[in-house]
Design a protein around this motif. Structure first.
Motif, PDB file in Angstrom:
ATOM      1  N   SER A  36       1.999  67.245  90.790  1.00  0.00           N
ATOM      2  CA  SER A  36       2.633  68.488  91.602  1.00  0.00           C
ATOM      3  C   SER A  36       1.356  69.448  92.206  1.00  0.00           C
ATOM      4  O   SER A  36       1.700  70.233  92.757  1.00  0.00           O
ATOM      5  CB  SER A  36       3.299  69.445  90.535  1.00  0.00           C
ATOM      6  N   GLU A  60       1.934  76.599  80.996  1.00  0.00           N
ATOM      7  CA  GLU A  60       3.123  76.620  81.669  1.00  0.00           C
ATOM      8  C   GLU A  60       4.047  77.893  81.089  1.00  0.00           C
ATOM      9  O   GLU A  60       5.092  78.170  81.756  1.00  0.00           O
ATOM     10  CB  GLU A  60       3.777  75.320  81.642  1.00  0.00           C
ATOM     11  N   THR A  81       5.480  71.803  88.739  1.00  0.00           N
ATOM     12  CA  THR A  81       4.852  71.367  87.443  1.00  0.00           C
ATOM     13  C   THR A  81       5.359  69.787  87.376  1.00  0.00           C
ATOM     14  O   THR A  81       6.219  69.334  88.183  1.00  0.00           O
ATOM     15  CB  THR A  81       5.308  71.793  86.199  1.00  0.00           C
ATOM     16  N   SER A  82       5.191  69.157  86.454  1.00  0.00           N
ATOM     17  CA  SER A  82       5.474  67.702  86.052  1.00  0.00           C
ATOM     18  C   SER A  82       5.809  67.590  84.495  1.00  0.00           C
ATOM     19  O   SER A  82       5.347  68.608  83.831  1.00  0.00           O
ATOM     20  CB  SER A  82       4.519  66.936  86.451  1.00  0.00           C
ATOM     21  N   PHE A  86       7.081  70.640  82.242  1.00  0.00           N
ATOM     22  CA  PHE A  86       8.389  71.053  82.609  1.00  0.00           C
ATOM     23  C   PHE A  86       9.023  71.322  81.041  1.00  0.00           C
ATOM     24  O   PHE A  86       9.863  72.157  80.936  1.00  0.00           O
ATOM     25  CB  PHE A  86       9.254  69.923  83.208  1.00  0.00           C
ATOM     26  N   ASN A 107       9.918  70.218  89.759  1.00  0.00           N
ATOM     27  CA  ASN A 107       9.463  69.221  88.700  1.00  0.00           C
ATOM     28  C   ASN A 107       9.316  67.864  89.591  1.00  0.00           C
ATOM     29  O   ASN A 107      10.277  67.197  89.910  1.00  0.00           O
ATOM     30  CB  ASN A 107      10.617  69.299  87.770  1.00  0.00           C
ATOM     31  N   MET A 109       8.608  64.624  89.224  1.00  0.00           N
ATOM     32  CA  MET A 109       8.939  63.473  87.902  1.00  0.00           C
ATOM     33  C   MET A 109       7.816  62.290  88.076  1.00  0.00           C
ATOM     34  O   MET A 109       7.411  61.802  89.001  1.00  0.00           O
ATOM     35  CB  MET A 109      10.129  63.114  88.181  1.00  0.00           C
ATOM     36  N   ASP A 125      13.438  62.665  84.248  1.00  0.00           N
ATOM     37  CA  ASP A 125      13.671  63.995  83.500  1.00  0.00           C
ATOM     38  C   ASP A 125      15.086  64.281  84.352  1.00  0.00           C
ATOM     39  O   ASP A 125      15.389  65.472  84.481  1.00  0.00           O
ATOM     40  CB  ASP A 125      12.560  65.041  84.261  1.00  0.00           C
ATOM     41  N   ALA A 129      16.598  68.132  83.210  1.00  0.00           N
ATOM     42  CA  ALA A 129      16.884  69.173  84.475  1.00  0.00           C
ATOM     43  C   ALA A 129      18.072  69.668  84.144  1.00  0.00           C
ATOM     44  O   ALA A 129      18.424  71.061  84.510  1.00  0.00           O
ATOM     45  CB  ALA A 129      16.770  68.667  85.872  1.00  0.00           C
ATOM     46  N   VAL A 169      16.272  74.162  89.793  1.00  0.00           N
ATOM     47  CA  VAL A 169      15.108  73.080  89.908  1.00  0.00           C
ATOM     48  C   VAL A 169      15.344  71.963  90.999  1.00  0.00           C
ATOM     49  O   VAL A 169      16.116  71.580  91.392  1.00  0.00           O
ATOM     50  CB  VAL A 169      15.489  72.146  88.342  1.00  0.00           C
ATOM     51  N   LEU A 171      14.123  68.700  92.037  1.00  0.00           N
ATOM     52  CA  LEU A 171      13.522  67.394  91.304  1.00  0.00           C
ATOM     53  C   LEU A 171      12.670  66.510  92.467  1.00  0.00           C
ATOM     54  O   LEU A 171      13.391  65.871  93.408  1.00  0.00           O
ATOM     55  CB  LEU A 171      14.821  66.768  90.658  1.00  0.00           C
TER      56      LEU A 171
END
Ligand SMILES: Cc1ncc(C[n+]2csc(CCOP(=O)(O)OP(=O)(O)O)c2C)c(N)n1
Lengths: 384, 274
Positions: A36, A60, A81-82, A86, A107, A109, A125, A129, A169, A171
């Motif tokens: 990310s 985070e 983030t990842s 997350f 996020n 993934m 994820d 989520a 979120v 994704l």
């Protein structure tokens, strides 16, 4: 900037950055993590040029705390983030939810659990989520599948967050984040931007978490002259902690109903060749691109297959699945995990019909062939 | 008949009083000192933001009539960082406990101090986890008792002042609830200071720490504070042996010239405009 006259090859992560700026994002707090990081780097470069703020926090937990703080102070704020990041953010996703603070969490993934597959793709994820933080909660998550859509859905994520006053979120997956595709920056006046509801009542009558028919309350920023209390504890309409049974129930239901009342407005999907379909593929993100190709190839073999591509993953569009399942004889859920969304699909189908997964969890993009293979299996299971 | 003292104008006393704090607790006294400091500086209540984490001390924001934010355990400073960056004219006061600010939140504390962001951090140091019922904290002295140190604490404690200075805070002080006048003056200076200002306030928890450590009454605990604190000027003339087991109170660092984070960020923004 790439526009209609001058389309450009743009990376998914960069399109996310463009989308955030188009939506009015003026704050980014983050911590570097593959895949990310390009989003943070883009925002570090672009935000200060526009008077916005970027901060690289110490972790985070801190990133999301700063993002929520900025939002409470009136900024449209995000992080990216990842997997591992997350997971760390989950407590603050819950905090943003219960305090009704709009934020966007991207996020991207990668394979997990733990450090997993840092540079490889995944959709594992998906359930996180929806259910990542503790407590009853109703999550909102969108999943684009192309670079152009990343832009579009980043804007939509901010709009939903601002309108609903809740964390949203976005994704993505490693493939989408690092892929370069043709990207056209849409004309600025064609981009719909939604801002949070501001109070018109004077401070004396103001209640930050007032119960309203559509469950959306006024949200002035800190410093706007409305002094109020925010807490992660269950609270009354004024924002103060409560242990009164009736108030607890009302506040929990407000948070739920807020999402459910506006569910249709924020349910995004696309049907592809579903009108006469006997077999249905359900997919999202980059897996949906392989699924689309699988439909095209299966149609060559006269198999009546259609695709339902979900862009809204949470709240899960149960009604839509129920309706589409009525006319088909079998469903394949294609996803790059061991079968997460398929559980929701099974729950949503009112009648019994074969529902099989097409899954890949080795960090590589699922192929149309693999999906066709599952289509044949679901077809076969019906024959028997 | 309403309360006459102007301090009531800063309290949500109609809605929120009485407080959750136990009889003899030091947190209320510290809250009074913070409010008086804000009053004497003449700040507009709309410009003051109080942020806290989780713990007994972190319940303070609910009682004061500012913009108030009660966050998650340990993370208050990171929330305050976002608020300050988004609206630099706001005055940020963060209250944490010793567990909140030094254990779970230790990382946010040292990094905010390193950035020297303009936040006033009041660390309410009662040497125990109050809210969860008396477990040892990073400032529980060696050999003191707690419910998770039933045989006496074997861990050394943090020196909050040294930690703050080493991390880069530009204003660092220690005071105690017993020294109420000094506490007020120090908090006022901390609020006025531009940069990260840390005030370690020694407080008392007679109900948990006191009961477990043979100081059951609040008076005993306050007398302990009196006997175990030495003013920084007096301490300068004493030998290390004389200062053994004592806590030095006063202002240890007050550097107005260190670059402050939000101002530096604004300079960056301005330089990009040119
Ligand atoms: C993530 C998380 N872990 C643990 C807790 C439980 N908890 C609540 S308050 C607290 C410690 C409070 O002690 P301190 O920070 O010293 O403040 P005090 O209550 O003494 O003022 C703990 C561990 C929590 N709320 N959240």
């Amino acid at each position: 900037m790439p526009n209609k006259e001058r389309p450009a090859l743009v990376q998914g992560n960069i399109a996310c950055g463009y989308g955030a700026l188009a939506a009015g994002c003026s704050f980014f707090g983050g911590y570097p993590i593959t895949p990310s990081t390009e989003i943070a780097e883009f925002m570090a470069r672009e935000l200060p040029k526009r008077g916005g703020k970027f901060i690289q926090m110490e972790d985070e937990m801190g990133s999301l705390a700063a993002v929520i703080g900025a939002s409470i102070a009136g900024a449209k704020a995000m992080t990216a983030t990842s997997g591992p990041g997350f997971s760390l953010m989950q407590e603050h996703i819950g905090f943003a939810y219960i305090t009704e603070t709009p934020i966007v969490v991207v996020n991207v993934m990668r394979g997990g659990p733990s450090t997993g597959l840092p540079t490889m793709t995944s959709q594992s994820d998906t359930l996180q989520a929806g259910f990542g933080t503790h407590g009853d909660y109703y999550a909102v998550a969108f999943a684009p599948s192309s670079v152009q859509e990343v832009f579009e859905y980043t804007v939509k994520a901010f709009n939903a967050a601002e309108f609903l006053q809740t964390p949203v979120v976005l994704l993505m997956d490693e493939t989408l984040a690092h892929m370069r595709e043709k990207f056209i920056y849409p004309p600025t006046d064609s981009i719909e931007v939604i801002n949070r509801k501001k109070p018109e009542t004077p401070f004396a009558w103001f209640k930050r978490f007032e119960m309203t028919p559509d469950c959306i309350s006024d949200f002035p920023a800190f410093g706007d002259g409305y002094r109020y209390h925010i807490t992660g504890l269950v609270h009354d309409p004024m924002g103060f902690p409560t242990a009164v049974s009736s108030e607890i129930v009302k506040s929990a239901e407000k948070l739920r109903d807020k999402i459910l009342i506006h569910k249709d407005r924020f349910t995004y999907y696309e049907k592809f060749m579903t009108d006469d379909a006997i077999w249905l593929i359900i997919a999202f993100g980059t897996a949906a691109r392989s699924a689309k190709q699988a439909v095209i190839e299966a149609r060559h073999h006269r198999m009546k297959v259609g695709l339902l591509q979900l862009y809204t993953i949470w709240p899960f569009p149960d009604e839509l699945i129920a309706e589409l399942s009525r006319n088909v004889e079998g469903i394949v859920v294609a996803e790059m995990n061991m079968g997460q969304l398929i559980r929701e699909v099974k729950k949503a189908c009112p009648r019994k019909l074969p529902i099989l997964g097409a899954n890949r969890y080795d960090g590589v993009l699922i192929t149309p062939d693999e999906i066709i293979h599952s289509l044949k299996a679901v077809h076969g299971s019906k024959e028997k | 008949m309403g309360p006459k003292s102007p301090i009531y104008d800063y309290l949500r006393y109609k809605k929120k009083f009485p407080t959750v704090w136990c009889p003899g607790c030091g947190i209320g006294t510290i809250m009074g000192a913070i409010i008086r400091a804000v009053m004497s500086l003449g700040y507009d209540k709309n410009d003051v933001v109080m942020v806290s984490g989780i713990g007994c001390s972190s319940r303070m924001p609910a009682y004061v009539d500012f913009n108030t934010l009660h966050t998650t355990h340990g993370r208050a400073i990171a929330f305050a960082t976002g608020i300050k960056l988004a609206k630099p004219h706001l005055k940020l006061i963060v209250v944490t406990g010793d567990g909140d600010g030094l254990a779970i939140g230790g990382n946010h504390f040292i990094h905010a101090a390193r950035r020297n962001i303009d936040i006033t951090h009041i660390l309410i140091n009662n040497s125990i986890y109050g809210m969860t019922g008396g477990q040892y904290s990073p400032t529980t002295p060696r050999r003191a008792f707690a419910y998770t140190a039933p045989y006496g604490n074997i861990e050394p404690d943090f020196d909050v002042v040294e930690l703050g200075i080493a991390a880069g805070a530009s204003f660092v002080a220690r005071t105690a609830v017993y020294h109420i006048i000094q506490m007020g003056k120090i908090i006022e200076k901390a609020l006025k200071h531009k940069g990260y200002s840390l005030v370690d306030v020694i407080s008392q928890c007679p109900v948990l720490y006191g009961r477990l450590n043979k100081m059951r009454s609040p008076v005993e605990m306050l007398l302990w504070q009196k006997e175990h604190t030495v003013d920084i000027k007096v301490a300068a003339k004493k030998s290390p042996e004389e200062l053994e087991g004592k806590y030095i109170v006063g202002i240890f660092k007050d550097d107005p010239d260190m670059p402050e984070y939000v101002s530096e960020y604004q300079k960056l923004i301005d330089s990009l405009k040119e």
